[in-house]
Enzyme design. Structure first.
Site, short mmCIF file in Angstrom:
data_model
loop_
_atom_site.label_atom_id
_atom_site.label_comp_id
_atom_site.label_asym_id
_atom_site.label_seq_id
_atom_site.Cartn_x
_atom_site.Cartn_y
_atom_site.Cartn_z
N CYS A 1 10.67 52.09 108.88
CA CYS A 1 9.29 52.55 108.72
C CYS A 1 9.17 53.87 107.95
CB CYS A 1 8.61 52.69 110.08
SG CYS A 1 8.50 51.11 110.95
N LYS B 1 3.61 40.41 107.04
CA LYS B 1 2.88 41.52 106.41
C LYS B 1 3.09 41.51 104.90
CE LYS B 1 5.23 44.41 109.07
NZ LYS B 1 5.96 45.56 109.65
N CYS C 1 15.21 52.64 114.37
CA CYS C 1 15.76 51.28 114.33
C CYS C 1 15.81 50.83 112.88
CB CYS C 1 14.90 50.33 115.19
SG CYS C 1 13.50 49.61 114.33
N ARG D 1 -4.46 51.98 114.22
CA ARG D 1 -4.04 52.47 112.89
C ARG D 1 -5.19 52.27 111.91
NH1 ARG D 1 1.11 49.45 110.76
NH2 ARG D 1 2.21 50.77 112.25
N ARG E 1 -1.59 44.97 103.93
CA ARG E 1 -1.68 46.24 104.66
C ARG E 1 -2.36 47.31 103.81
NH1 ARG E 1 1.76 46.57 109.06
NH2 ARG E 1 2.01 44.52 109.98
N LYS F 1 2.54 44.16 101.43
CA LYS F 1 2.26 45.57 101.13
C LYS F 1 2.11 45.82 99.63
CE LYS F 1 4.33 47.24 105.37
NZ LYS F 1 5.32 48.11 106.02
N CYS G 1 7.18 53.54 120.35
CA CYS G 1 7.56 52.32 119.64
C CYS G 1 8.46 51.43 120.51
CB CYS G 1 8.27 52.65 118.34
SG CYS G 1 8.74 51.14 117.47
N CYS H 1 10.14 58.31 111.59
CA CYS H 1 9.16 57.41 112.19
C CYS H 1 8.88 57.86 113.63
CB CYS H 1 9.71 55.98 112.19
SG CYS H 1 11.03 55.76 113.38
FE1 SRM Z 1 6.54 50.04 110.53
C1 SRM Z 1 6.90 47.77 113.01
C2 SRM Z 1 5.36 52.28 112.69
C3 SRM Z 1 5.51 51.91 107.94
C4 SRM Z 1 8.62 48.28 108.48
N1 SRM Z 1 6.13 49.99 112.51
C5 SRM Z 1 6.31 48.94 113.35
C6 SRM Z 1 5.71 49.24 114.72
C7 SRM Z 1 4.31 48.75 114.72
C8 SRM Z 1 6.51 48.71 115.93
C9 SRM Z 1 6.15 47.36 116.46
O1 SRM Z 1 6.07 46.38 115.71
O2 SRM Z 1 5.98 47.27 117.67
C10 SRM Z 1 5.78 50.79 114.70
C11 SRM Z 1 4.80 51.52 115.59
C12 SRM Z 1 5.44 52.79 116.10
C13 SRM Z 1 4.52 53.70 116.79
O3 SRM Z 1 4.78 54.04 117.95
O4 SRM Z 1 3.53 54.12 116.21
C14 SRM Z 1 5.73 51.06 113.21
N2 SRM Z 1 5.50 51.72 110.36
C15 SRM Z 1 5.17 52.55 111.37
C16 SRM Z 1 4.62 53.86 110.85
C17 SRM Z 1 3.55 54.47 111.74
C18 SRM Z 1 5.79 54.83 110.67
C19 SRM Z 1 5.49 56.23 110.28
O5 SRM Z 1 6.36 57.06 110.49
O6 SRM Z 1 4.44 56.53 109.74
C20 SRM Z 1 4.14 53.41 109.47
C21 SRM Z 1 2.73 52.90 109.45
C22 SRM Z 1 2.26 52.67 108.05
C23 SRM Z 1 0.83 52.28 107.92
O7 SRM Z 1 -0.03 53.15 107.97
O8 SRM Z 1 0.57 51.09 107.69
C24 SRM Z 1 5.10 52.25 109.20
N3 SRM Z 1 6.93 50.04 108.55
C25 SRM Z 1 6.48 50.97 107.67
C26 SRM Z 1 7.22 50.88 106.43
C27 SRM Z 1 7.06 51.78 105.23
C28 SRM Z 1 6.01 51.30 104.28
O9 SRM Z 1 5.28 50.36 104.57
O10 SRM Z 1 5.90 51.90 103.22
C29 SRM Z 1 8.13 49.85 106.60
C30 SRM Z 1 9.21 49.41 105.59
C31 SRM Z 1 8.68 48.74 104.39
C32 SRM Z 1 8.58 47.28 104.63
O11 SRM Z 1 7.65 46.84 105.29
O12 SRM Z 1 9.45 46.56 104.16
C33 SRM Z 1 7.92 49.33 107.92
N4 SRM Z 1 7.54 48.30 110.70
C34 SRM Z 1 8.37 47.77 109.75
C35 SRM Z 1 8.98 46.58 110.27
C36 SRM Z 1 9.99 45.66 109.53
C37 SRM Z 1 9.30 44.71 108.65
C38 SRM Z 1 10.25 43.71 108.03
O13 SRM Z 1 9.97 43.25 106.94
O14 SRM Z 1 11.24 43.35 108.65
C39 SRM Z 1 8.49 46.42 111.59
C40 SRM Z 1 8.84 45.30 112.58
C41 SRM Z 1 8.16 44.02 112.28
O15 SRM Z 1 7.25 43.94 111.46
O16 SRM Z 1 8.56 43.05 112.90
C42 SRM Z 1 7.60 47.53 111.81
FE1 SF4 Z 2 9.72 51.79 115.57
FE2 SF4 Z 2 11.82 51.10 114.17
FE3 SF4 Z 2 9.53 51.53 112.93
FE4 SF4 Z 2 10.83 53.55 113.95
S1 SF4 Z 2 11.57 52.23 112.30
S2 SF4 Z 2 8.65 53.14 114.20
S3 SF4 Z 2 11.76 52.70 115.73
S4 SF4 Z 2 9.92 49.91 114.34
#
Ligand code: SRM
Ligand code: SF4
Length: 686
Positions: free
Chosen positions: A509, A238, A505, A85, A154, A240, A466, A460
């Site tokens: 994201c 993380k 899930c 990423r 991030r 943000k 994922c 997402c």
């Molecule tokens: Fe996310 C984990 C994809 C934005 C909350 N996110 C993941 C992982 C890395 C799965 C993993 O941990 O194994 C996903 C990879 C999937 C894949 O196959 O690529 C993933 N997140 C993404 C992306 C690619 C989704 C998308 O459709 O673009 C986004 C990448 C952003 C970037 O360039 O940095 C992405 N993730 C977000 C956002 C939105 C945002 O940041 O504006 C959130 C919600 C906001 C927040 O953080 O509160 C988000 N991702 C999570 C979480 C839950 C975090 C939490 O506080 O509980 C996880 C799981 C974790 O961290 O344990 C996670």
């Molecule tokens: Fe994976 Fe859940 Fe994030 Fe979708 S919302 S990319 S299923 S961690």
């Protein structure tokens, strides 16, 4: 666990985190020697994948270990592959980097690029043996992945609008970049591992940022550490940030740990920043102690002190964030548990003085900047919609080819948007038609040609990459949108549009909890349905259904849309309507809703007139007997009038139909049906 020894004066003994066993990841960070091991050693091994411990540290470098879940087979090793990423503050991607990413995706990845919801690019499908080549190519082409993942700051977001005549937008981009620099990990591990210690030429850091990183105000840094701001254990989780301008919510500002809003004076000079903190969306199903939370207004800070305030907030979370339970480790829980006042006071301890009050702001609006726009200096920018951020070639749809051809030919820079789209800028107006021709030839539709439901939707990646996905998301949302559009057409709402977001899930994201209609994977083929977010993402939605099976979309959404159609206020959006009436009203309506409304015959308008006049006696046309006395309340009459307008009928006609239905029912059965229930049934069924 606490990183640093010196604590601000506002901290009392009671504020110290209760000593609890730190999570395993804390131990891995501590023994990683500032993010070096076990990644460095395992990279040299001839294996298909990293150990679980290395995977945790690899994240800080900007890469996740995944496996293609479509290829999982019992008894066989997983089909391991890496995702990388980029860290691109404000979404900036220079042409050289874009072309390098395009090549890498073809040579080492799965042939696609994925624009993310935080203005980055992801490459999926890289084998471990090719990882170093991919990292080093990104680094040598003006890119970075450091801190795109892991317990760090991030990618810093900013509105993707390259207006040259609007200084507030330029400042938002500039400060996004500076914050990214301020909070970049300082460890040498990254360049040692991926470039064998070679340094790449990067843009000069702003001297104020360099000075701020070293300035130790009230315990914000550990002066002799390889990581002055983060210390040995980095952040608990993380972190943000985003920077935006008053009124522009293209960045989903309420979902961030830390949001800065550029504040200018009347002469368009930067004065300082309004600061929000404590947003975050991740949650876990059936664990009430985890929740999505909107950021709170915290303070105003003068521009000269903005980096000190950022460091003070980071230090507060660094030292007091939960390091034992990773589900409770985001800063939103610290603010929730403490309350905003205590949080502010603790930040003031690190900041060294009281914070100024938050200043008034206009309403925030969602903007996507798609289509052709004037850049303000004679040049143009073009926003191109990308379905769920997937840059690919498929059949006659050749988006990847088109972007490559345009960027290669015209050397255009790009801004990735927070909504998974791209903006090309610095376009000479004489190149407009050439660009349009390329897009047309490659089957890329303009923002006006696509369904607005698609334009404003996000999903997402979920399956197959994922590891946390419960359901499909990116691969299934197009069919969901088609079905929703067909349903809206059926219900005579062909022009209606709203913000739909889907995740596989509850981690959130694609920020579904801020959408007007959010689908959140909750069980195989089933989604939690969230309703009531605003079209501008300024309000949290609420869970309406726990498990909506994919087969039941029409059945569950039809009553809600019908209710919306019948009872919306003028120009009210779908999300605002659901937010106003509330989940209980939606559920009650859906319970009494029956899609197969009986065909009604037209009957005595005179009788209906009498009905609305109040107490009347009705004669059953079949038996000739007087059956019942019926009265109509003023409220029901009002509703009748409203519904009649919506159905394009006279009130008298609608009332007559209701009356007829009532009489039919009574003559067919001796049920104790009442007039209001018949009336309501007809009103609700249209
Ligand atoms: Fe996310 C984990 C994809 C934005 C909350 N996110 C993941 C992982 C890395 C799965 C993993 O941990 O194994 C996903 C990879 C999937 C894949 O196959 O690529 C993933 N997140 C993404 C992306 C690619 C989704 C998308 O459709 O673009 C986004 C990448 C952003 C970037 O360039 O940095 C992405 N993730 C977000 C956002 C939105 C945002 O940041 O504006 C959130 C919600 C906001 C927040 O953080 O509160 C988000 N991702 C999570 C979480 C839950 C975090 C939490 O506080 O509980 C996880 C799981 C974790 O961290 O344990 C996670
Ligand atoms: Fe994976 Fe859940 Fe994030 Fe979708 S919302 S990319 S299923 S961690």
């Amino acid at each position: 666990m606490v990183n640093l020894t010196s604590r601000p004066t506002n901290a009392s003994e009671a504020d110290r985190p209760t000593p609890r066993k730190p999570s395993k990841v804390e131990g891995l960070k501590e023994s990683s020697h500032f993010l070096r091991e076990p990644v460095a050693s395992e990279l040299l091994q001839d294996t298909t994948h990293f150990s679980e411990d290395a995977v945790q540290i690899l994240k800080f470098h900007g890469s996740y270990q995944q496996d293609n879940r479509d290829n999982r087979a019992k008894g066989q090793e997983k089909d391991y592959q890496m995702m990388l990423r980029t860290r691109s503050p404000g979404g900036f991607v220079p042409p050289q980097l874009y072309l390098a990413l395009d090549r890498l995706a073809d040579t080492y990845g799965n042939g696609t690029l994925r624009a993310t919801t935080r203005q980055g690019f992801q490459i999926h499908g890289v084998l471990k043996r090719n990882l170093k080549e991919v990292f080093s190519t990104i680094l040598k082409n003006l890119g970075s992945t450091l801190g795109a993942c892991g317990d760090l700051n991030r990618n810093v977001m900013a509105p993707p609008a390259p207006y040259k005549n609007r200084p507030e937008y330029l400042l938002a981009q500039e400060y996004a970049n500076n914050i990214a620099d301020l909070l970049t990990p300082q460890t040498g591990a990254y360049y040692e591992i991926w470039l064998d210690g070679e340094k790449v030429i990067t843009a000069e850091e702003n001297p104020e940022v360099v000075a701020a990183r070293q300035r130790n105000g009230n315990g914000t840094i550990a002066p002799n550490s390889e990581e002055p701001i983060y210390g040995t254990h980095y952040m608990p989780r993380k972190f943000k940030c985003c920077v935006t301008v008053p009124g522009d919510n293209s960045v989903d500002l309420y979902s961030q740990d830390l949001t800065l809003v550029v504040m200018m004076d009347d002469r368009h000079e930067l004065q300082g920043f309004n600061v929000f903190a404590g947003g975050g969306l991740g949650r876990t199903h059936n664990k009430e102690e985890t929740f999505a939370r909107l950021a709170d207004p915290i303070a105003y800070v003068d521009k000269a002190e903005v980096y000190d305030l950022i460091k003070a907030i980071v230090a507060t979370q660094r030292d007091y964030g939960d390091r034992s339970d990773r589900r409770h480790a985001r800063m939103k829980y610290l603010i929730h548990d403490w309350g905003v006042d205590k949080f502010r006071s603790m930040v003031e301890g690190y900041f060294g003085k009281p914070l100024e009050p938050f200043r008034p702001l206009p309403e925030f609006q969602y903007l996507d900047f798609l289509g052709w726009n004037d850049q303000g200096d004679g040049k143009l920018f073009l926003g191109i919609s990308i379905d769920n951020g997937r840059v690919k070639d498929e059949g006659t749809f050749l988006l990847k080819t088109a972007l490559k051809e345009i960027i290669q030919g015209l050397s255009l820079p790009m801004l990735l948007t927070p909504n998974q789209n791209v903006i090309l800028y610095e376009i000479d107006p004489s190149h407009k038609s050439k660009i349009e021709q390329i897009l047309q030839r490659c089957g890329v539709q303009s923002e006006t040609q696509i369904d607005p439901l698609t334009r404003y939707a996000m999903a997402c990646p979920a399956l197959p990459t994922c590891g946390l996905a419960i359901t499909e998301s990116e691969r299934i949302i197009p069919s969901f949108i088609d079905r929703i559009r067909a349903l809206l057409n059926k219900l005579d709402l062909p022009e209606e549009t709203f913000v739909i977001r889907m995740t596989g899930c509850p981690n959130g994201c694609a920020r579904p909890y801020l959408a007007e209609l959010g689908f959140v994977g909750s069980a195989p083929d089933s989604y939690q349905l969230w309703l009531g977010g605003s079209p501008h993402q300024t309000r949290l939605a609420a869970p309406y259904l726990e498990k909506l099976h994919t087969d039941a979309i029409e059945a569950e959404l039809e009553p809600i849309f019908v209710y919306f159609k019948q009872s919306r206020q003028p120009a009210e959006s779908f999300g605002d309507f659901c937010g106003r009436v509330g989940l209980e009203a939606l559920r009650t309506f859906a319970l009494t809703y029956s899609p197969a409304a009986p065909a009604l015959t037209n009957v005595a308008v005179e009788a209906a007139n009498e009905v609305v006049n109040a107490e009347v006696v009705v004669t059953d046309p079949v038996t000739g007997k007087v059956r019942k006395r019926i009265s109509v309340s003023a409220a029901l009459y009002d509703r009748l009038q409203q519904v009649a307008i919506q159905q394009g009928k006279k009130t008298t006609q609608l009332t007559a139909e209701i009356l007829q239905a009532y009489l039919n029912e009574v003559s067919n059965s001796q049920s104790c049906l009442t007039f209001p229930s018949v009336a309501l049934n007809i009103i609700t069924n249209g």
